[in-house]
Write a protein that holds these residues in place. Structure first.
Motif, PDB file in Angstrom:
ATOM      1  N   ILE A   1     -15.958  -4.638   2.206  1.00  0.00           N
ATOM      2  CA  ILE A   1     -14.815  -4.400   3.160  1.00  0.00           C
ATOM      3  C   ILE A   1     -14.710  -4.984   4.312  1.00  0.00           C
ATOM      4  O   ILE A   1     -13.595  -5.037   4.773  1.00  0.00           O
TER       5      ILE A   1
ATOM      6  N   ASP B   1      -1.528   6.670   1.155  1.00  0.00           N
ATOM      7  CA  ASP B   1      -2.556   6.154   1.674  1.00  0.00           C
ATOM      8  C   ASP B   1      -2.232   5.987   3.413  1.00  0.00           C
ATOM      9  O   ASP B   1      -3.259   5.929   4.272  1.00  0.00           O
TER      10      ASP B   1
ATOM     11  N   TRP C   1      -1.608  -5.311   6.284  1.00  0.00           N
ATOM     12  CA  TRP C   1      -0.762  -4.129   5.943  1.00  0.00           C
ATOM     13  C   TRP C   1      -0.521  -3.237   7.120  1.00  0.00           C
ATOM     14  O   TRP C   1       0.819  -2.820   7.267  1.00  0.00           O
TER      15      TRP C   1
ATOM     16  N   ALA D   1     -11.927   3.345   4.822  1.00  0.00           N
ATOM     17  CA  ALA D   1     -11.765   2.138   4.234  1.00  0.00           C
ATOM     18  C   ALA D   1     -12.636   1.884   2.909  1.00  0.00           C
ATOM     19  O   ALA D   1     -12.165   1.470   2.020  1.00  0.00           O
TER      20      ALA D   1
ATOM     21  N   THR E   1     -11.111   3.847  -0.023  1.00  0.00           N
ATOM     22  CA  THR E   1     -10.168   3.247  -0.303  1.00  0.00           C
ATOM     23  C   THR E   1     -10.191   1.763  -0.797  1.00  0.00           C
ATOM     24  O   THR E   1      -9.164   1.186  -1.224  1.00  0.00           O
ATOM     25  N   ARG E   2     -11.422   1.194  -0.587  1.00  0.00           N
ATOM     26  CA  ARG E   2     -11.434  -0.080  -0.728  1.00  0.00           C
ATOM     27  C   ARG E   2     -10.500  -1.029  -0.131  1.00  0.00           C
ATOM     28  O   ARG E   2     -10.050  -2.125  -0.482  1.00  0.00           O
ATOM     29  N   THR E   3     -10.325  -0.725   1.119  1.00  0.00           N
ATOM     30  CA  THR E   3      -9.291  -1.363   1.947  1.00  0.00           C
ATOM     31  C   THR E   3     -10.106  -2.300   3.158  1.00  0.00           C
ATOM     32  O   THR E   3     -10.954  -1.953   3.835  1.00  0.00           O
TER      33      THR E   3
ATOM     34  N   GLY F   1      -2.841  -6.835   2.480  1.00  0.00           N
ATOM     35  CA  GLY F   1      -3.480  -5.472   2.129  1.00  0.00           C
ATOM     36  C   GLY F   1      -4.624  -5.269   3.036  1.00  0.00           C
ATOM     37  O   GLY F   1      -5.184  -3.811   2.641  1.00  0.00           O
ATOM     38  N   SER F   2      -4.934  -5.878   4.110  1.00  0.00           N
ATOM     39  CA  SER F   2      -6.163  -5.463   4.901  1.00  0.00           C
ATOM     40  C   SER F   2      -5.521  -4.597   6.076  1.00  0.00           C
ATOM     41  O   SER F   2      -4.286  -4.593   6.427  1.00  0.00           O
TER      42      SER F   2
ATOM     43  N   MET G   1       1.006  -1.122   0.042  1.00  0.00           N
ATOM     44  CA  MET G   1       0.270   0.199   0.164  1.00  0.00           C
ATOM     45  C   MET G   1       1.112   1.337  -0.160  1.00  0.00           C
ATOM     46  O   MET G   1       1.659   1.110   0.817  1.00  0.00           O
TER      47      MET G   1
END
Length: 455
Positions: A443, A5, A39, A57, A60-62, A82-83, A1
């Protein structure tokens, strides 16, 4: 990431953000064998902070993965690459206790045992007591609809949650349920939420029901003769209310032997054992109820006199060590969780023993026999092809005997691929609709409970 961000996340939330790889990796794992690769991890400051985090989230689609005590066994709180882990372990305050109204309001990170300790002076208790109750949290108990020995009498966590406050996938806070003792306002959104494993929302507060603490709680341990009908024995004990039984547990001979060797003698001669709890008003009542239990056991072909634990919690402390001693002896293994009707217990166990014998894998079995809720432990690398075959065979056997693929541990990542076998395609479609309504961007703990759409 990318770094921008991270800066945006720091601007969005007020609580600490952890990025140290070792710390984050540890928070990304749970009690399963699965590895987590988040992440970052966030420790939200308050409920407003949780709302800000979810909005970030979503933008940012996290993926966000909630974590309490990290004791879940099927990958419910493992984090994908990535989460971001949302660590609620520091949210550990008992906010309000209304002993006279039989409820308490707590933060989700309150450890089950700590809540029991805080409630003891009030003469009340929270009945769910999973084997991990000294480390699992109330929020986690609600997320997986956890149970434990006393669920024989009191039922699972779902029966003891009155109200939840949570932030759903839109970033909005919802109140599900009510502090009222009785409520009927259409479909039960709270019932849907409890057991959803963090896939529908991030819990910020839980109101639980309480029960009067029995004045006397005795633990009993009794040996079970080889070849006894376990299903018949459980049905006989479950069918009589005057015994005061609140727990009917079972350990097979290998499990009991390892537990006795590493944690001290449980009492009966080597072999399978029952662990029981009797609740009573006073010692005389407890003596009477014990005699009733012994009479039922003799009628079922179990002649031995029970060994008594005056404090039942000491027995449940030992019972909770069952998984720990197997960890010490064998390390990682298959730790399954299925349930079948009492009338099918013996047939299922016959099938279970055949499955493990065919693969030449040692079996250690314990569980909540009074409900037909069983935990087969198989000494095999849980990430191996053999383990995959065994897991699927056991789950299919449970379904074939009118049972379920999870009695109390939940679905997580490990069982999501088998969920359609129990619910069917239409059931999966309905669950996806519920997920979409709570979490339109997907998400919240993605990949758990529901299988990926492609599978």
């Amino acid at each position: 990431m990318p770094a921008p961000d991270l800066e945006a996340l720091r601007r969005a939330v007020h609580g600490p953000i952890l990025t140290d790889p070792e710390v984050v990796a540890a928070l990304g794992r749970d009690g399963s064998h699965l590895a987590g690769h988040p992440w970052a991890a966030v420790r939200p400051q308050d409920a407003d902070d949780v709302e800000r985090l979810v909005r970030w989230a979503r933008a940012t689609r996290t993926p966000l993965v909630a974590r309490g005590g990290g004791t879940s066994l099927d990958g419910e709180s493992t984090a994908f690459a990535g989460s971001v882990v949302v660590d609620f372990s520091g949210w550990n305050r008992v906010l309000e206790v209304r002993a006279d109204e039989l409820w308490a309001r707590v933060e989700p990170g309150v450890v089950n045992w700590d809540l029991q300790t805080a409630l003891r002076p009030t003469g009340r208790f929270f009945p769910p007591n999973p084997g991990s109750w000294r480390s699992s949290t109330v929020g986690g108990n609600a997320a997986t609809n956890a149970s434990g020995p006393r669920s024989f009498r009191y039922g699972p966590t779902r029966a003891w949650v009155r109200e939840v406050r949570a932030v759903v996938g839109t970033g909005a806070t919802v109140r599900l349920g009510s502090k009222a003792a009785k409520r009927s306002v259409g479909p039960d959104l709270l019932g849907l939420y409890v057991g959803s494993e963090g896939t529908l929302g991030l819990t910020t507060e839980v109101t639980v029901r309480l029960a009067p603490l029995p004045p006397v709680r005795r633990g009993l341990v009794v040996g079970v003769p080889a070849g006894a009908s376990l299903g018949g024995l459980a049905a006989r004990l479950a069918g009589r209310a005057e015994t005061g039984l609140s727990a009917v547990e079972y350990l097979d001979a290998p499990s009991a032997a390892v537990l006795a060797e590493r944690r001290g003698e449980l009492g009966p001669a080597p072999g399978p054992i029952l662990l029981l709890e009797v609740e009573a008003e006073d010692d005389a009542d407890a003596d009477l109820r014990r005699r009733r239990v012994e009479s039922l056991l003799r009628a079922a072909g179990v002649p031995g006199a029970p060994v008594e634990f005056p404090n039942a919690d000491e027995l449940w402390r030992l019972r909770g060590e069952s998984s720990v001693v197997l960890d010490e002896q064998f390390g990682q293994r298959i730790r399954e969780d299925v349930a079948v009707p009492l009338g099918r217990v013996d047939a299922f166990l016959t099938e279970l023993r055949r499955i493990t014998a065919d693969e030449r894998v040692p079996l250690y079995l314990f569980g909540h026999l009074g409900e037909g809720s069983l935990h087969p432990n198989l000494v095999v690398d849980p990430s191996s092809p053999v383990a995959a075959r065994l897991r699927e065979a056991i789950l299919r056997a449970a379904l074939a005997h009118d049972g379920t693929i999870s009695g109390e541990h939940g679905i997580g990542r490990l069982k999501s691929g088998m969920l359609a076998q129990e619910l069917g395609a239409e059931g999966i479609r309905l669950l996806r609709s519920v997920k979409s309504a709570f979490d339109p961007d997907g998400i919240l703990n993605p990949g758990k409970v529901l299988p990926n759409p492609a599978t």
